[in-house]
Write an enzyme that holds these catalytic residues in place. Structure first.
Site, short mmCIF file in Angstrom:
data_model
loop_
_atom_site.label_atom_id
_atom_site.label_comp_id
_atom_site.label_asym_id
_atom_site.label_seq_id
_atom_site.Cartn_x
_atom_site.Cartn_y
_atom_site.Cartn_z
N HIS A 1 0.85 -1.19 0.00
CA HIS A 1 0.00 0.00 0.00
C HIS A 1 0.89 1.24 0.00
CE1 HIS A 1 -3.45 -2.56 0.98
NE2 HIS A 1 -2.66 -3.14 1.87
N ARG B 1 17.76 -3.09 5.20
CA ARG B 1 19.11 -2.84 5.67
C ARG B 1 20.12 -3.76 4.98
NH1 ARG B 1 20.54 -4.11 11.73
NH2 ARG B 1 22.51 -3.43 10.80
N LYS C 1 18.97 -6.58 14.73
CA LYS C 1 20.25 -5.92 14.92
C LYS C 1 21.35 -6.98 14.95
CE LYS C 1 18.33 -2.12 17.65
NZ LYS C 1 18.38 -1.38 18.95
#
Length: 290
Positions: free
Chosen positions: A131, A183, A197
Site C-alpha cells: 500500500h 538494511r 540488529k
C-alpha cells in the site's frame, strides 16, 4: 486464468512449453507434487532447472512480463510465491526449505536468493509494503519498493521476515522471529530482534542438524576450522547496484532470463555481489564489511 496441477505428457518433455497468452514454462526434468502453477497475466516465464521438485507449493503469476527461475536442487522446493508486473524471483541451487517460504514480488522489483540457503518454517520475503504511503506536506510517496537480495549459505530462522531493500550477506544467520527491514547486512553476521540488529560478527554455520548427535558427536563438533563458509570481497565480487540496474533495464522476461542463466552457469560458481554476497576464501576469517 490457467492453473496447472500436473504436467501433460507433452509438458513432461524437456524444453519450451508455450501456454495461452504468451506464457512459457521452460523445464528439464521437473516434478509437481501437491502443487500448482497459476498464470493470470501474459508474457510470463517459469524456468525450472534440472531436478526441480515442487512439493506443497503454489507459484502464481498475477501480472504480466515476470519471471521465476528455480535452480537445480537436491531438496524439494516448498514455496508459496506470487509475482506481479515486470518482476523477477531467482532461487539458487540446493536451498533447503522446511515449509513453504512465502515470497511476494511486486512493482517491478526482484527477489534474489543465493545458493545453499537454509530456510526454516514460516519465513516471509517481500519487496513492497503493498500500500502506498504519502507525506502530508509534500504529497509525495515515501515508501517505494526495493529489491531483496539474500547471499549464499544464509540461514533464515523460523518465522523471520525479510522486507524491501534488505541485502543479506553470505554466511549470515537471521534468528527466529527477526524482522529485517531495508538494511544491508555484512557477511558472516548473526542478527536477532525486531527490527533485527547484529548481535555477533565473524560467525558461520553448517547445514548438518544437531538433533541426533550423540555425546561423542557433540564433543567432536565442539570446534570447526572449516573455512568454506567464510565470505570475503575480492576481484570476482559484482556490484549489486549495477546488477539491480541491469535487471530493471530489461524490457522483457527473456532478457532477465538471459542474465539469470549467466548467473546460474558462471557467477554463482565464483560468487557474487559487492557488499553483500561474496566469494568464499581460505585466506582469513575477518569481516570486510565491519
Amino acid at each position: 486464468m490457467e492453473s496447472i496441477t500436473s504436467f501433460t505428457e507433452e509438458q513432461e518433455k524437456p524444453g519450451y512449453h508455450f501456454l495461452d497468452r504468451n506464457n512459457i514454462i521452460i523445464k528439464k526434468e521437473a516434478k509437481l507434487a501437491s502443487s500448482k502453477i497459476i498464470f493470470k497475466g501474459t508474457g510470463n516465464i517459469l524456468f525450472l532447472e534440472d531436478g526441480v521438485q515442487l512439493k506443497n507449493s503454489t507459484i502464481s503469476f498475477l501480472g504480466n512480463n515476470s519471471i521465476i527461475y528455480l535452480s537445480s536442487n537436491k531438496y524439494e522446493y516448498r514455496i508459496s510465491t506470487a509475482v506481479h508486473n515486470n518482476c523477477a524471483v531467482y532461487i539458487g541451487k540446493n536451498c533447503y526449505m522446511s515449509s513453504p517460504v512465502k515470497i511476494l514480488s511486486t512493482e517491478g522489483q526482484s527477489i534474489f536468493i543465493g545458493n545453499d540457503c537454509l530456510i526454516a518454517l514460516n519465513v516471509v520475503l517481500r519487496n513492497s509494503d503493498a500500500h502506498a504511503v504519502y507525506d502530508i506536506e509534500t504529497t509525495q510517496r515515501i515508501n517505494y519498493p526495493k529489491s531483496v537480495f539474500i547471499g549464499d549459505h544464509v540461514w533464515l530462522g523460523m518465522e523471520s521476515v525479510i522486507l524491501k531493500g534488505s541485502q543479506i550477506g553470505s554466511g549470515t544467520i537471521i534468528a527466529s522471529r527477526s524482522l529485517v527491514p531495508n538494511r544491508i547486512v555484512p557477511s558472516n553476521s548473526m542478527l536477532a530482534g525486531s527490527p533485527a540488529k547484529i548481535v555477533k560478527k565473524g560467525v558461520f554455520f553448517e547445514h548438518q542438524s544437531t538433533h541426533t548427535w550423540t555425546d561423542t558427536e557433540i564433543c567432536v563438533h565442539s570446534t570447526n576450522n572449516n573455512s568454506k563458509f567464510i565470505y570475503l570481497k575480492d576481484d570476482m565480487t559484482i556490484n549489486i547496484d549495477e546488477f539491480i540496474k541491469k535487471i530493471q533495464s530489461c524490457s522483457t522476461p527473456q532478457e532477465k532470463l538471459n542474465i539469470y542463466i549467466y548467473i546460474y552457469l558462471v557467477i554463482t560458481i565464483k560468487i557474487v555481489f559487492v557488499s553483500v554476497i561474496q566469494k568464499p576464501t581460505k585466506a582469513t576469517h575477518s569481516d570486510p564489511l565491519s
